[in-house]
Design a protein around this motif. Structure first.
Motif, short mmCIF file in Angstrom:
data_model
loop_
_atom_site.label_atom_id
_atom_site.label_comp_id
_atom_site.label_asym_id
_atom_site.label_seq_id
_atom_site.Cartn_x
_atom_site.Cartn_y
_atom_site.Cartn_z
N CYS A 45 0.83 -1.23 0.07
CA CYS A 45 0.03 0.08 -0.09
C CYS A 45 0.66 1.22 0.00
N TYR A 46 1.91 1.34 0.74
CA TYR A 46 3.00 2.50 0.81
C TYR A 46 3.50 2.70 -0.51
N THR A 47 4.05 1.56 -1.26
CA THR A 47 4.84 1.87 -2.40
C THR A 47 3.63 1.85 -3.51
N ARG A 48 2.57 1.22 -3.37
CA ARG A 48 1.81 1.37 -4.59
C ARG A 48 0.62 2.21 -4.76
N GLY A 49 0.23 2.80 -3.50
CA GLY A 49 -0.88 3.49 -3.16
C GLY A 49 -2.24 2.51 -3.32
N MET A 50 -3.34 3.61 -3.19
CA MET A 50 -4.54 3.02 -3.51
C MET A 50 -5.56 4.07 -4.26
N THR A 51 -6.47 3.53 -4.85
CA THR A 51 -7.57 4.37 -5.34
C THR A 51 -8.63 4.70 -4.39
N LEU A 52 -9.45 6.00 -4.82
CA LEU A 52 -10.32 6.30 -3.81
C LEU A 52 -11.61 5.18 -3.41
N ASP A 53 -11.85 4.38 -4.62
CA ASP A 53 -12.86 3.24 -4.25
C ASP A 53 -12.24 2.28 -3.58
N GLU A 54 -10.76 2.07 -3.59
CA GLU A 54 -10.10 0.88 -2.62
C GLU A 54 -10.31 1.61 -1.32
N THR A 55 -9.81 2.89 -1.10
CA THR A 55 -9.85 3.40 0.32
C THR A 55 -11.25 3.42 0.65
N GLU A 56 -12.36 3.71 0.03
CA GLU A 56 -13.50 3.73 0.45
C GLU A 56 -13.84 1.97 1.01
N ASN A 57 -13.62 1.12 0.07
CA ASN A 57 -14.03 -0.12 0.48
C ASN A 57 -13.00 -0.69 1.73
N LEU A 58 -11.83 -0.31 1.74
CA LEU A 58 -11.09 -0.42 2.96
C LEU A 58 -11.60 0.00 4.32
N THR A 59 -12.04 1.16 4.21
CA THR A 59 -12.70 1.75 5.30
C THR A 59 -13.84 1.20 5.87
N TYR A 82 -0.31 6.45 3.12
CA TYR A 82 -1.53 7.49 2.71
C TYR A 82 -2.88 7.03 2.79
N PRO A 83 -3.14 5.89 1.87
CA PRO A 83 -4.72 5.27 2.01
C PRO A 83 -4.93 4.88 3.29
N GLN A 84 -4.14 4.40 4.06
CA GLN A 84 -4.24 3.61 5.61
C GLN A 84 -4.44 4.76 6.20
N VAL A 85 -3.82 5.97 6.23
CA VAL A 85 -4.07 7.07 7.11
C VAL A 85 -5.66 7.53 7.11
N ILE A 86 -5.99 7.61 5.87
CA ILE A 86 -7.56 8.01 5.50
C ILE A 86 -8.32 7.14 6.18
N SER A 87 -8.27 5.79 5.80
CA SER A 87 -9.13 4.68 6.15
C SER A 87 -9.05 4.46 7.49
N SER A 88 -8.08 4.39 8.11
CA SER A 88 -7.80 4.30 9.71
C SER A 88 -8.73 5.33 10.46
N ILE A 89 -8.27 6.66 10.09
CA ILE A 89 -8.99 7.68 10.91
C ILE A 89 -10.73 7.61 10.69
N MET A 90 -10.91 7.50 9.28
CA MET A 90 -12.20 7.47 9.03
C MET A 90 -13.18 6.30 9.71
N ALA A 91 -12.52 5.07 9.65
CA ALA A 91 -13.17 4.09 10.13
C ALA A 91 -13.36 4.15 11.66
N LYS A 92 -12.37 4.62 12.47
CA LYS A 92 -12.27 4.72 13.74
C LYS A 92 -13.66 5.82 14.00
N LYS A 93 -13.47 6.79 13.29
CA LYS A 93 -14.51 7.78 13.76
C LYS A 93 -16.04 7.23 13.56
N LYS A 94 -15.97 6.69 12.19
CA LYS A 94 -17.46 6.12 11.85
C LYS A 94 -17.78 5.15 13.17
N ALA A 95 -16.98 4.37 13.53
CA ALA A 95 -17.26 3.29 14.61
C ALA A 95 -17.65 3.91 15.83
N GLY A 96 -16.92 5.04 16.13
CA GLY A 96 -17.23 5.82 17.37
C GLY A 96 -18.31 6.57 17.30
#
Lengths: 508, 508
Positions: A131-145, A260-274
């Protein structure tokens, strides 16, 4: 099917792992590092196999602490072992390594296998690095989240609306949460703040508050305290909200990377679950932070808002000045001390009050308790009135801390060393990354007393021999190590008055 | 400095790991997953820390098998622990993740820290995945190769010249080493062959020969047997030659990846440490192998020859046909059986004899025991004369195996299932990658009886109900798993006589 007794091995490996006698391993055709499904306990888990000739007799499995806790078996309970094949998700991890986009079901498989323990550290590291070297698309980030949210618990509040706040890491000394949360809660709005520990930075909010209060709360605690007090500051990793995120962090931490994609999904997932409905994100921009340029900041802003829209959170982003640390203190205990000083009305660096009030003000405006443009002033008034301090102490009390604590009584590291300027001049630069490395070398975030207190900030004039900063550590070894790193990396650079010498008199 | 007793914990974790009582951990300010230098044993190592409340009392450390063996301490011996900081090499790993070129000293640091145990699995995985996604320059590959050689032992032969041979993995059934080594040794040349276990393929030569002989030899054994018998087939991972390579493989294996620069440096380092002066490399080219295209083959050829030149080995490369498996057998025991059949003069697939003789012939020519262009015929004559079989049995005997073994007495997997064609037609394709996955699902390379025997090869005409292949496994579960995978991936595809139906009578 063969049944096994379970023997607790009181070692915290942090993972699902068992020990099998070599005879049983042969019977099951499993080898070291293979995975088996452990059935019959409270929870079915997948554990890594270790093999012994003597430590565990045939017919028994040795269960390390985390495994034993998850199984929760009594002395006479029996469990069964089912050898498992390598999960398909390892193929998907390879796919990401090869730079290909992952589908929703592939990402869900990876996250589900991660949470059940079917994916090893090695496989998980490969995923994170890919994920670090290849990145993720916004769709991937959404699904990961969404996958991270769906594989854990969520909090459902009886009251609302739920406000939340998050500072993107990387900026040393950014203890604003310790001011924002009590200001917002004192205004009558509800802000159940789950926070994280440091991954690549010096210390996260959880590391900081843990110095004086318990941050390991249950979902019930978080709900009760928030609804009673208006605010809470709880470690997100302690509850089963977005548990995949915590497992991913276990791999990111030793590498000090945070893709990067992990930062986005990590924060957003925790917030939504919270349970967050409104979320303010602080993006400190400056060299050595996660947000080094305006371009990166814009990408974060767009992606946070868009992912928020897709999962149902109203997101507001504030780009803030991240050119040097906020305030004077960097390190868990020192940051608590400085936050208390600010709320107690003592003289602190203006940047801390200004930034905290501006951010809290945005939430006050969003919550309708301040009119547009008046939020910052309202927030400052809440500080001045003493209500923010009172609220923070109330939160600390509800989180099992000492509510009589003051900025004078916070326990700091016993070993200190003060660095002075070796020349007259100006503070030309304060290097965020070097500060983080020095403070981590001193033992932060795990060692609470470790840190650095800055006496001078960028642009200040200093005399020769004037104090620049003090290093704090909980052991002599760590202090020495921090000193060594600070000598090498020079977190502050002083430029003398004499900037350049022309060659007219100094011909080479 | 505090001294500790050492208690053996008889679990093979495969890594340097210790268990500390929580009190000692606090005294030393170390936490779970931190690393400590263990001083006072036979060897100074760096070990990962686990923490316990009860299993180990204060003043003692628990040492897992590998750690205890390396320390080699007596009951009353004391050791000391020195907490260490994260090594600088973790920074260099990040540098590679960011796609930057590593210097000679950075690569040496990574490899040295890897060998001493200072780098964790997570860090090592990050390194391997970074190499996989980012690649390496030729200078990096050269320095990596040299670092791997210099951090291990080397063999120095009293006789010479030393010939060596290596087949690049990925082609199922490529058991040619079992023929090439005895042919060359029988010709009077010396070929001390160290070989590897499978990483991403079905089985390596070490996995294969291990079915009937001991491949875990010491450097002294390798030297003695080679000089006495002319040939040896030893597992390179058993000796301390290029030990970094074996540690890298431990991470590559679960991911089934084998990054390009790692392939080059791994092979060349092992060969140099093994004393090779002349090296023939077999590059099977075909879909599903490591060398899928002519372009990749040329890159391998150039890089092997160039790295050989830089470290002092004369390299010759042979691009061979890799469009389908060599011979009929894939899997450790089955490949031994087929190799013995070939050397016993039984009727086997021509491809096996032709390929082995052609390769061995190149070495005979290079060694001056056959004139140019006559090597292949000379090699065939050595097979026909029975000298190659005699030499292989002599090698097996010297490696502790049964030298009376025949192709009839090799122990195969007890659980079998034969797949037949469900229609009349031609074998249109044999998919190397699918075959590898089926055979790995059957338990190879660890489970020796696991494998697949092909009755038909590409282009053969088959009748409905005719046998296509037999699956072998050592357990019913593994047989079922292999069958499931073979149904999903279809290693052989049969095209019927009726290839297309035009729409004239089948209008949609």
């Amino acid at each position: 099917m063969k049944e096994f007794n379970v023997k607790r091995i009181d070692v915290d490996t942090g993972k699902y792992e068992i020990i099998l006698n070599i005879e049983d391993a042969r019977d099951l055709s499993v080898y070291r590092e293979d995975r088996v499904k452990v059935v019959g306990g409270r929870k079915t888990i997948t554990a890594k196999v270790n093999v012994t000739d003597t430590l565990i007799e045939p017919g028994t499995i040795g269960a390390f602490r985390k495994t034993h806790d998850a199984l929760d078996v009594a002395v006479d309970d029996k469990i069964q072992l089912i050898p498992t094949s390598k999960p398909d998700s390892v193929e998907y991890i390879r796919k990401k390594m090869d730079g290909k986009e992952l589908s929703k079901s592939e990402l869900y498989d990876i996250i589900r296998d991660l949470v059940s323990g079917s994916i090893s550290d090695i496989e998980m590291t490969a995923y994170v690095v890919a994920c670090y070297t290849r990145g993720m698309t916004l769709d991937e980030t959404e699904n990961l989240t969404k996958a991270i949210i769906d594989t854990g618990d969520v909090i459902e509040f009886d009251k609302g609306p739920v406000f939340d706040f998050h500072s993107i890491g990387g900026l040393p000394g950014n203890k604003v949460t310790l001011l924002v949360v009590p200001i917002v809660a004192a205004s009558g709005l509800m802000i159940p703040k789950t926070c994280s520990r440091a991954i690549s930075s010096a210390c996260g909010t959880a590391d900081i508050l843990e110095t004086i209060a318990n941050v390991t709360l249950s979902i019930e605690d978080i709900k009760r305290i928030s609804e009673e007090v208006g605010g809470v500051i709880a470690w997100g990793g302690a509850v089963n909200m977005a548990p995949a995120d915590d497992l991913i962090i276990q791999v990111e931490y030793p590498l000090a990377i945070d893709p990067y994609p992990q930062v986005i999904s990590s924060i957003m997932a925790k917030k939504k679950a919270g349970g967050a409905e409104y979320l303010l994100i602080d993006l400190p921009m400056g060299p050595g932070t996660k947000v080094e340029t305006e371009e990166i900041a814009r990408r974060y802003v767009n992606d946070f808002i868009e992912i928020g829209r897709r999962i149902g959170i109203k997101v507001e982003c504030a780009i803030t000045f991240g050119g040097q640390p906020v305030g004077a203190a960097i390190g868990p205990a020192l940051e608590v001390k400085e936050a208390l000083e600010a709320l107690e009305g003592k003289k602190v660096r203006t940047s801390l009050i200004e930034k905290s009030a501006a951010l809290a003000g945005l939430i006050l405006e969003a919550g309708g308790v301040a009119t547009t443009g008046q939020g910052k002033e309202a927030a400052k008034e809440i500080i001045r009135s003493g209500k923010a301090l009172e609220k923070l102490l109330e939160i600390i009390k509800h989180q099992g801390g000492n509510h009589e604590i003051t900025s004078e009584t916070v326990p700091l590291g016993k070993y200190t060393h003060t660095v002075v300027s070796d020349k007259e001049g100006y503070v030309d630069a304060i290097n965020n990354k070097s500060i983080v490395k020095v403070v981590r070398a001193a033992g932060a975030p795990k060692s609470k007393g470790a840190g650095l207190w800055l006496y001078e900030k960028k642009g200040h004039k200093v005399a020769k021999g004037q104090k620049l900063y003090t290093l704090y550590a909980d052991s002599e070894r760590k202090l020495k190590e921090a000193l060594r790193v600070s000598r090498e990396l020079r977190p502050l650079t002083i430029e003398g008055m004499l900037l350049k010498v022309f060659p007219s008199f100094h011909q080479i």
